[in-house]
Design a protein around this motif. Structure first.
Motif, short mmCIF file in Angstrom:
data_model
loop_
_atom_site.label_atom_id
_atom_site.label_comp_id
_atom_site.label_asym_id
_atom_site.label_seq_id
_atom_site.Cartn_x
_atom_site.Cartn_y
_atom_site.Cartn_z
N PRO A 130 0.80 -1.23 0.00
CA PRO A 130 0.00 0.00 0.00
C PRO A 130 0.83 1.28 0.00
CG PRO A 130 -0.18 -1.17 2.10
CD PRO A 130 0.49 -2.10 1.16
N LYS A 131 2.02 1.27 0.55
CA LYS A 131 2.82 2.50 0.58
C LYS A 131 3.27 2.91 -0.82
CE LYS A 131 4.42 2.38 5.36
NZ LYS A 131 5.60 2.39 6.27
N LEU A 132 3.33 1.96 -1.73
CA LEU A 132 3.70 2.32 -3.10
C LEU A 132 2.62 3.17 -3.75
CD1 LEU A 132 5.36 -0.93 -4.54
CD2 LEU A 132 6.47 1.12 -3.61
N ARG A 133 1.37 3.00 -3.34
CA ARG A 133 0.29 3.83 -3.88
C ARG A 133 0.54 5.30 -3.54
NH1 ARG A 133 -5.00 2.40 -4.86
NH2 ARG A 133 -4.80 0.55 -3.55
N ASP A 134 1.02 5.55 -2.31
CA ASP A 134 1.23 6.93 -1.86
C ASP A 134 2.37 7.61 -2.60
OD1 ASP A 134 -0.80 6.46 -0.02
OD2 ASP A 134 0.59 5.88 1.57
N ILE A 135 3.31 6.84 -3.13
CA ILE A 135 4.48 7.43 -3.78
C ILE A 135 4.52 7.10 -5.27
CG2 ILE A 135 5.84 7.42 -1.65
CD1 ILE A 135 7.33 4.94 -2.78
N GLN A 136 3.40 6.68 -5.83
CA GLN A 136 3.40 6.21 -7.22
C GLN A 136 3.84 7.28 -8.22
OE1 GLN A 136 -0.60 5.60 -9.09
NE2 GLN A 136 -1.37 6.02 -7.04
N ASP A 137 3.70 8.55 -7.89
CA ASP A 137 4.11 9.62 -8.81
C ASP A 137 5.53 10.10 -8.56
OD1 ASP A 137 1.64 9.63 -10.13
OD2 ASP A 137 0.77 10.93 -8.59
N CYS A 138 6.20 9.52 -7.57
CA CYS A 138 7.58 9.92 -7.26
C CYS A 138 8.55 9.29 -8.26
CB CYS A 138 7.96 9.49 -5.85
SG CYS A 138 7.02 10.32 -4.54
N ILE A 139 9.66 9.97 -8.50
CA ILE A 139 10.72 9.42 -9.34
C ILE A 139 11.40 8.29 -8.56
CG2 ILE A 139 12.89 9.92 -10.51
CD1 ILE A 139 10.40 11.12 -11.82
#
Length: 233
Positions: A130-139
């Motif tokens: 789930p934490k990847l959802r929060d940073i999905q737009d990060c480089i």
């Protein structure tokens, strides 16, 4: 709901392998079934990484055979084994640094192009990490090492594998990240994925409770100290 194990998704029979003239794998017999997790503990130079790479077709065995869902993969390159539903996550944790987290995940689409089974898709992967959802737009180059490891695993899951092999996935992770990884592996097990991972220590064991083997001089030893394989050199 936990999926009951059935026939082997992965099977190794009397597997031997040499590297640079050294006899590394000495008669490995191993089976991992659907909805089952197995772990191999071993130190540096124990042969556990060589085992995973041989199972994935990256090293040609000198004897024995590997089967995926009952099919011999003798002579198959790694990409052909991947098309049968196997995914391998090495220690390197390489990502496409200039792409976003989301773009990295969907790069797995190319690996599933030749398979009839549909890829999982990002949403299902975000349920597991789930934490990847929060940073999905990060480089990708800007995320921390814990999330980078989750990202490399997530990219392999996009193919919808029936078998996931991970080489030392907990090395360098924070305690919280190790707990998150354990929960993810349990979720994958319950979803019916066959999971095989290696460890230098036992940091993932408590959370996952896998069947555990020790790699010793190219042979597998169970946790009670009995040799599971006693093939001759």
């Amino acid at each position: 709901m936990m999926v009951e194990p059935t026939g082997p998704v992965l099977e190794a029979r009397n597997l031997h392998a040499h590297r640079s003239g050294a006899h590394i794998l000495r008669g490995i017999d191993l089976a991992v079934r659907r909805g089952e997790v197995k772990a191999i503990i071993g130190g540096a130079q124990s042969g556990k990484s060589t085992l995973l790479r041989t199972l994935m077709g990256m090293i040609t065995p000198s004897a024995g055979e590997v089967l995926i869902n009952g099919r011999s993969v003798e002579g198959y390159p790694a990409h052909a084994i991947a098309e049968l539903g196997a995914a391998f996550v090495p220690q390197t944790r390489r990502v496409f640094g200039r792409l976003t987290v989301y773009e990295n995940i969907v790069m797995g689409r190319s690996a599933s192009a030749g398979r009839s089974k549909a890829a999982w898709g990002a949403e299902r992967i975000f349920e597991i990490f789930p934490k990847l959802r929060d940073i999905q737009d990060c480089i990708a180059d800007e995320v921390d090492s814990d999330q980078r490891q989750f990202l490399t695993i997530a990219r392999s899951l996009f193919t919808g594998p029936c078998l996931l092999m991970l080489d030392d996935p907990a090395v360098g992770l924070s305690p919280n990240a190790i707990s998150e990884l354990a929960r993810a592996l349990v979720r994958l097990r319950d979803d019916g994925v066959a999971v095989l991972f290696t460890e230098r220590e036992s940091s993932l064991m408590e959370g996952v409770e896998p069947a555990v083997f020790v790699m010793d001089a190219g042979r597998l030893v169970d946790v009670d100290g009995r040799f599971c394989v006693l093939a001759s050199a």
